[in-house]
Write a protein that holds these residues in place. Sequence first.
Motif, short mmCIF file in Angstrom:
data_model
loop_
_atom_site.label_atom_id
_atom_site.label_comp_id
_atom_site.label_asym_id
_atom_site.label_seq_id
_atom_site.Cartn_x
_atom_site.Cartn_y
_atom_site.Cartn_z
N THR A 57 0.82 -1.23 0.00
CA THR A 57 0.00 0.00 0.00
C THR A 57 0.84 1.27 0.00
N VAL A 58 2.15 1.13 -0.20
CA VAL A 58 3.03 2.30 -0.14
C VAL A 58 3.96 2.38 -1.36
N PRO A 59 3.40 2.53 -2.56
CA PRO A 59 4.25 2.58 -3.75
C PRO A 59 5.27 3.73 -3.70
N GLU A 60 4.89 4.80 -3.01
CA GLU A 60 5.81 5.95 -2.93
C GLU A 60 7.14 5.60 -2.27
N ASN A 61 7.17 4.52 -1.46
CA ASN A 61 8.43 4.11 -0.83
C ASN A 61 9.42 3.54 -1.84
N PHE A 62 8.98 3.31 -3.07
CA PHE A 62 9.84 2.66 -4.07
C PHE A 62 10.25 3.60 -5.20
N VAL A 92 -5.56 1.21 -17.86
CA VAL A 92 -6.21 2.47 -17.52
C VAL A 92 -5.27 3.62 -17.89
N ASN A 93 -5.77 4.52 -18.67
CA ASN A 93 -5.01 5.70 -19.04
C ASN A 93 -4.77 6.53 -17.78
N LYS A 94 -3.54 6.98 -17.60
CA LYS A 94 -3.23 7.73 -16.37
C LYS A 94 -4.09 8.98 -16.22
N ASP A 95 -4.59 9.51 -17.33
CA ASP A 95 -5.47 10.68 -17.25
C ASP A 95 -6.85 10.32 -16.71
N ASP A 96 -7.18 9.03 -16.71
CA ASP A 96 -8.48 8.57 -16.22
C ASP A 96 -8.46 8.17 -14.74
N PHE A 97 -7.30 8.29 -14.09
CA PHE A 97 -7.20 7.90 -12.67
C PHE A 97 -8.25 8.58 -11.82
N LEU A 109 -2.44 7.31 -6.73
CA LEU A 109 -1.59 6.77 -7.78
C LEU A 109 -1.37 7.77 -8.90
N SER A 110 -2.31 8.68 -9.12
CA SER A 110 -2.09 9.69 -10.17
C SER A 110 -0.92 10.59 -9.76
N TYR A 111 -0.88 10.99 -8.49
CA TYR A 111 0.22 11.81 -8.00
C TYR A 111 1.53 11.01 -8.04
N TYR A 115 4.83 12.04 -10.15
CA TYR A 115 6.11 12.18 -9.47
C TYR A 115 7.17 11.29 -10.14
N LEU A 116 6.78 10.05 -10.43
CA LEU A 116 7.71 9.11 -11.07
C LEU A 116 8.19 9.63 -12.42
N GLU A 117 7.27 10.18 -13.18
CA GLU A 117 7.58 10.61 -14.55
C GLU A 117 8.41 11.90 -14.58
N LYS A 118 8.39 12.65 -13.50
CA LYS A 118 9.10 13.93 -13.47
C LYS A 118 10.60 13.69 -13.64
N GLY A 119 11.15 14.26 -14.69
CA GLY A 119 12.59 14.15 -14.92
C GLY A 119 13.04 12.80 -15.45
N THR A 120 12.12 11.96 -15.87
CA THR A 120 12.49 10.66 -16.43
C THR A 120 11.82 10.51 -17.80
N ASP A 121 12.25 9.50 -18.54
CA ASP A 121 11.62 9.32 -19.84
C ASP A 121 11.11 7.89 -20.04
N PHE A 122 10.87 7.17 -18.94
CA PHE A 122 10.33 5.82 -19.12
C PHE A 122 8.81 5.88 -19.30
N LYS A 123 8.29 4.81 -19.89
CA LYS A 123 6.85 4.73 -20.14
C LYS A 123 6.18 4.05 -18.96
N VAL A 124 5.01 4.53 -18.56
CA VAL A 124 4.27 3.98 -17.43
C VAL A 124 2.85 3.65 -17.87
N ILE A 125 2.39 2.44 -17.52
CA ILE A 125 0.97 2.14 -17.68
C ILE A 125 0.44 1.57 -16.37
N PHE A 126 -0.87 1.71 -16.23
CA PHE A 126 -1.55 1.18 -15.05
C PHE A 126 -2.51 0.10 -15.51
#
Length: 160
Positions: A57-62, A92-97, A109-111, A115-126
């Motif tokens: 329940t704590v994805p932000e820790n990673f 799920v499109n991240k804009d639909d969170f 999870l939207s936040y 946060y994860l995407e800031k300053g990175t260029d990897f692709k993320v899907i949910f």
Amino acid sequence: MSFEVQLKDFLNDFEKLIVLGVGNELKSDDGVGPFIIKKLIDENIKNDNLLFINAETVPENFTGKIRKENPTHVIIVDACLMGLMPGEIKIVNKDDFVNIGISTHSMSLSYFVKYLEKGTDFKVIFIGIEPETMDWGEKPTRKVEKTAYEFIEILKEIIL
């Protein structure tokens, strides 16, 4: 477009993949993300370009670990209320969170994704799996567990 085709398209050019399972393992279907990660780890897949993280329940820790690993692709898997039949799976499109129910985590999870995407260029899907119940229980319901195993097989087929 089918779920499998969408996932295949997303992973088409992956070089390093992190699969992050999110959820509360003590609340039945809400624990499907960690359930999937444990099963993937049990597969004992030897590949330096794959990392499976049980974020509970704590994805932000990673976030630090994810950034340090410098993946090209990140898949976040969690139970979420999308108004589908129990066990249905959807990218799920991240804009639909904002429109789906993901409420058992300390950070939205939207936040987290922003946060994860800031300053990175990897692709993320949910990837969301519709729960049947989020009552107390130590494992997912039969329908959700079946979907979890189907997802694992589809993922392995694509990445191995």
